[in-house]
Motif scaffolding. Structure first.
Motif, PDB file in Angstrom:
ATOM      1  N   ASP A 181     -12.513 -81.205  66.661  1.00  0.00           N
ATOM      2  CA  ASP A 181     -13.502 -82.257  66.612  1.00  0.00           C
ATOM      3  C   ASP A 181     -13.295 -83.087  67.840  1.00  0.00           C
ATOM      4  OD1 ASP A 181     -14.438 -81.313  64.287  1.00  0.00           O
ATOM      5  OD2 ASP A 181     -13.188 -82.678  63.017  1.00  0.00           O
ATOM      6  N   ALA A 182     -14.255 -83.921  68.115  1.00  0.00           N
ATOM      7  CA  ALA A 182     -14.136 -85.088  69.187  1.00  0.00           C
ATOM      8  C   ALA A 182     -13.549 -86.647  68.793  1.00  0.00           C
ATOM      9  CB  ALA A 182     -15.503 -84.944  69.787  1.00  0.00           C
ATOM     10  N   LEU A 183     -12.395 -86.472  68.747  1.00  0.00           N
ATOM     11  CA  LEU A 183     -11.671 -87.544  68.213  1.00  0.00           C
ATOM     12  C   LEU A 183     -11.818 -88.920  68.902  1.00  0.00           C
ATOM     13  CD1 LEU A 183      -8.028 -86.028  67.652  1.00  0.00           C
ATOM     14  CD2 LEU A 183      -9.836 -86.557  65.860  1.00  0.00           C
ATOM     15  N   GLY A 184     -12.235 -89.956  68.284  1.00  0.00           N
ATOM     16  CA  GLY A 184     -12.509 -91.152  68.837  1.00  0.00           C
ATOM     17  C   GLY A 184     -11.878 -92.297  68.283  1.00  0.00           C
ATOM     18  N   ARG A 185     -12.063 -93.350  68.879  1.00  0.00           N
ATOM     19  CA  ARG A 185     -11.303 -94.792  68.347  1.00  0.00           C
ATOM     20  C   ARG A 185     -11.964 -95.391  67.181  1.00  0.00           C
ATOM     21  NH1 ARG A 185     -11.905 -98.516  73.495  1.00  0.00           N
ATOM     22  NH2 ARG A 185     -13.953 -97.327  73.728  1.00  0.00           N
ATOM     23  N   PRO A 186     -13.134 -95.271  66.800  1.00  0.00           N
ATOM     24  CA  PRO A 186     -13.489 -95.514  65.465  1.00  0.00           C
ATOM     25  C   PRO A 186     -12.451 -94.849  64.349  1.00  0.00           C
ATOM     26  CG  PRO A 186     -15.504 -95.289  66.673  1.00  0.00           C
ATOM     27  CD  PRO A 186     -14.287 -94.590  67.521  1.00  0.00           C
ATOM     28  N   THR A 187     -12.096 -93.625  64.507  1.00  0.00           N
ATOM     29  CA  THR A 187     -11.155 -93.225  63.587  1.00  0.00           C
ATOM     30  C   THR A 187      -9.746 -93.978  63.738  1.00  0.00           C
ATOM     31  OG1 THR A 187     -12.224 -91.133  63.952  1.00  0.00           O
ATOM     32  CG2 THR A 187     -10.055 -91.131  63.009  1.00  0.00           C
ATOM     33  N   ILE A 188      -9.391 -94.343  64.757  1.00  0.00           N
ATOM     34  CA  ILE A 188      -7.928 -95.175  64.720  1.00  0.00           C
ATOM     35  C   ILE A 188      -8.407 -96.635  64.021  1.00  0.00           C
ATOM     36  CG2 ILE A 188      -6.618 -96.258  66.559  1.00  0.00           C
ATOM     37  CD1 ILE A 188      -6.931 -94.002  68.255  1.00  0.00           C
ATOM     38  N   ALA A 189      -9.528 -97.035  64.580  1.00  0.00           N
ATOM     39  CA  ALA A 189     -10.042 -98.472  64.015  1.00  0.00           C
ATOM     40  C   ALA A 189      -9.822 -98.450  62.521  1.00  0.00           C
ATOM     41  CB  ALA A 189     -11.275 -98.928  64.283  1.00  0.00           C
ATOM     42  N   ARG A 190     -10.375 -97.309  61.816  1.00  0.00           N
ATOM     43  CA  ARG A 190     -10.380 -97.136  60.347  1.00  0.00           C
ATOM     44  C   ARG A 190      -8.974 -97.005  59.995  1.00  0.00           C
ATOM     45  NH1 ARG A 190     -14.590 -92.984  61.597  1.00  0.00           N
ATOM     46  NH2 ARG A 190     -16.344 -94.180  61.995  1.00  0.00           N
ATOM     47  N   ALA A 191      -8.101 -96.296  60.671  1.00  0.00           N
ATOM     48  CA  ALA A 191      -6.730 -96.114  60.321  1.00  0.00           C
ATOM     49  C   ALA A 191      -6.029 -97.571  60.371  1.00  0.00           C
ATOM     50  CB  ALA A 191      -5.919 -95.317  61.190  1.00  0.00           C
TER      51      ALA A 191
ATOM     52  N   PHE B   3      -3.910-103.754  59.569  1.00  0.00           N
ATOM     53  CA  PHE B   3      -3.854-104.346  60.749  1.00  0.00           C
ATOM     54  C   PHE B   3      -5.068-104.771  61.535  1.00  0.00           C
ATOM     55  CE2 PHE B   3       0.015-101.326  61.161  1.00  0.00           C
ATOM     56  CZ  PHE B   3       0.929-102.154  60.816  1.00  0.00           C
ATOM     57  N   ALA B   4      -6.051-104.855  60.750  1.00  0.00           N
ATOM     58  CA  ALA B   4      -7.419-104.847  61.214  1.00  0.00           C
ATOM     59  C   ALA B   4      -8.401-105.256  59.979  1.00  0.00           C
ATOM     60  CB  ALA B   4      -8.177-104.148  62.196  1.00  0.00           C
ATOM     61  N   GLU B   5      -9.301-106.270  60.125  1.00  0.00           N
ATOM     62  CA  GLU B   5     -10.381-106.460  59.028  1.00  0.00           C
ATOM     63  C   GLU B   5     -11.511-105.555  59.182  1.00  0.00           C
ATOM     64  OE1 GLU B   5     -11.307-110.609  59.323  1.00  0.00           O
ATOM     65  OE2 GLU B   5      -8.813-111.268  58.798  1.00  0.00           O
ATOM     66  N   SER B   6     -11.903-105.195  60.295  1.00  0.00           N
ATOM     67  CA  SER B   6     -13.008-104.305  60.430  1.00  0.00           C
ATOM     68  C   SER B   6     -12.859-103.480  61.801  1.00  0.00           C
ATOM     69  CB  SER B   6     -14.371-105.207  60.576  1.00  0.00           C
ATOM     70  OG  SER B   6     -14.213-105.800  61.803  1.00  0.00           O
ATOM     71  N   VAL B   7     -13.876-102.519  61.713  1.00  0.00           N
ATOM     72  CA  VAL B   7     -13.822-101.609  63.059  1.00  0.00           C
ATOM     73  C   VAL B   7     -13.968-102.486  64.384  1.00  0.00           C
ATOM     74  CG1 VAL B   7     -14.972 -99.934  64.242  1.00  0.00           C
ATOM     75  CG2 VAL B   7     -14.566 -99.678  61.843  1.00  0.00           C
ATOM     76  N   GLU B   8     -14.880-103.412  64.125  1.00  0.00           N
ATOM     77  CA  GLU B   8     -15.117-104.234  65.173  1.00  0.00           C
ATOM     78  C   GLU B   8     -13.992-105.090  65.779  1.00  0.00           C
ATOM     79  OE1 GLU B   8     -17.582-106.070  68.410  1.00  0.00           O
ATOM     80  OE2 GLU B   8     -17.722-104.315  67.169  1.00  0.00           O
ATOM     81  N   ASP B   9     -13.394-105.805  64.669  1.00  0.00           N
ATOM     82  CA  ASP B   9     -12.080-106.518  64.781  1.00  0.00           C
ATOM     83  C   ASP B   9     -11.058-105.590  65.726  1.00  0.00           C
ATOM     84  OD1 ASP B   9     -10.115-108.535  64.386  1.00  0.00           O
ATOM     85  OD2 ASP B   9      -9.340-107.347  62.841  1.00  0.00           O
ATOM     86  N   ALA B  10     -10.883-104.266  65.007  1.00  0.00           N
ATOM     87  CA  ALA B  10      -9.957-103.545  65.786  1.00  0.00           C
ATOM     88  C   ALA B  10     -10.109-103.178  67.319  1.00  0.00           C
ATOM     89  CB  ALA B  10      -9.700-102.047  65.184  1.00  0.00           C
ATOM     90  N   PHE B  11     -11.412-103.155  67.527  1.00  0.00           N
ATOM     91  CA  PHE B  11     -11.639-102.839  68.868  1.00  0.00           C
ATOM     92  C   PHE B  11     -11.329-104.137  69.818  1.00  0.00           C
ATOM     93  CE2 PHE B  11     -13.618 -99.022  67.844  1.00  0.00           C
ATOM     94  CZ  PHE B  11     -13.866 -98.263  69.039  1.00  0.00           C
ATOM     95  N   GLN B  12     -11.960-105.192  69.284  1.00  0.00           N
ATOM     96  CA  GLN B  12     -11.758-106.511  69.975  1.00  0.00           C
ATOM     97  C   GLN B  12     -10.461-107.119  70.146  1.00  0.00           C
ATOM     98  OE1 GLN B  12     -14.253-109.494  67.870  1.00  0.00           O
ATOM     99  NE2 GLN B  12     -16.300-108.808  69.019  1.00  0.00           N
ATOM    100  N   ARG B  13      -9.704-106.920  69.335  1.00  0.00           N
ATOM    101  CA  ARG B  13      -8.102-107.326  69.523  1.00  0.00           C
ATOM    102  C   ARG B  13      -7.236-106.366  69.633  1.00  0.00           C
ATOM    103  NH1 ARG B  13      -5.452-108.428  65.767  1.00  0.00           N
ATOM    104  NH2 ARG B  13      -6.482-107.531  63.874  1.00  0.00           N
TER     105      ARG B  13
END
Length: 310
Positions: free
Chosen positions: A165-175, A181-191
């Motif tokens: 599969d094409a692994l992406g950062r949203p998968t990391i954000a969900r983890a 460590f994060a409240e949302s996918v957007e939060d994970a990306f921003q911080r």
């Protein structure tokens, strides 16, 4: 690259594609076409069969699965007979092209490809290299998170890393969300994992010219995704048109009516096919809820068909 050292300052990031959406446009909930969606074969949350089931149930009749750097989901659906009756499935892909030397948020242009030959071996070889770069980036990001005291090893144990599969950062954000460590996918990306974050790892891979050329060589039409900057970047778009760009995503889920009108005017000026899609990943709501706020005129698919036929 990939050391975690904060990169030089870039223009402010556009509103995240996983963030809360603006009010729906007039005509929302009537779309019979969606040309921008993702499955678990890249960074979506639904299996390919689940996505087409939900899309068909919402009233969509023409769908492009545009997973990042893979046609695996499309081929899986085609081979498995999982396409619901009455739904036309267009072979699609999204390539995150590195815009070297162009002052854009995160230094990327996202190139969509439509109507590709899913069995083109040369194109598949290119996508395989892209996926390998994604996997390396994924692993470096996980290592950086571990170094800064935010390990997600337990949260990604369920991911089948043996599947191509094409692994992406949203998968990391969900983890990161699952680990607290994060409240949302957007939060994970921003911080944390977005441009300038402590666990940001630069992308490697194709540039825009290479991505467009690869899509065209595979018989596809290349379109630029969610580029709200289009009215201010007409000279850049003219260069991309000279390279073979043929479409521009005008009807995008997070675009206001004013942005749709402005981006649409650019598409008309440059004789680009206006495309549209939800960019559905599934982090915020079900597909039915997304579709309820989506408005893409049916003429979009007519023009795309005409362009692909020519």
């Amino acid at each position: 690259m990939g050391t975690g050292t904060p990169p030089p300052e870039r223009p402010k990031r556009r509103p995240g594609r996983h963030a809360t959406r603006p009010p729906a446009l007039a005509g929302a909930g009537t779309s019979i076409v969606d040309l921008h969606t993702h499955t678990t074969r890249s960074d979506g949350v639904l299996e390919p069969a689940e996505l087409v089931r939900d899309v068909a149930a919402a009233g969509v009749r023409v769908l492009a699965v545009t997973d990042h750097d893979t046609l695996g989901g499309y081929r899986e659906l085609r081979a498995g007979g999982a396409i619901p009756p009455g739904l036309e499935l267009i072979a699609g892909v999204e390539i995150n092209a590195i815009a070297r030397g162009i002052p854009l948020a995160e230094g990327e242009l996202h190139i969509l490809g439509y109507g590709l030959d899913a069995d083109d071996e040369a194109f598949e070889a290119i996508l395989a290299r892209q996926r390998a770069s994604r996997r390396a980036r994924f692993e470096r990001t996980v290592a950086l998170l571990r170094q800064i005291g935010m390990p997600i090893d337990a949260q990604i144990t369920g991911i089948d890393l043996g599947r191509d599969d094409a692994l992406g950062r949203p998968t990391i954000a969900r983890a990161l969300i699952a680990a607290g460590f994060a409240e949302s996918v957007e939060d994970a990306f921003q911080r944390l994992i977005g441009w300038g974050g402590p666990a940001y790892v630069p992308r490697e891979g194709l540039g825009p010219a290479e991505a467009i050329a690869a899509i065209r060589a595979a018989g596809g039409l290349a379109a630029l995704a969610h580029f709200s900057e289009a009215p201010d970047q007409v000279p850049l778009l003219r260069q991309l048109v000279e390279l073979g760009l043929r479409g521009l995503e005008v009807y995008y889920r997070s675009f206001s009516a004013e942005v749709v009108a402005a981006v649409g005017a650019v598409a008309d000026e440059l004789a680009l096919v206006a495309t549209g899609g939800s960019d559905y990943h599934g982090d915020l709501m079900s597909y039915a809820e997304t579709h309820a706020a989506l408005h893409i005129p049916p003429t979009v698919v007519d023009r795309l068909h005409e362009a692909l036929a020519s």
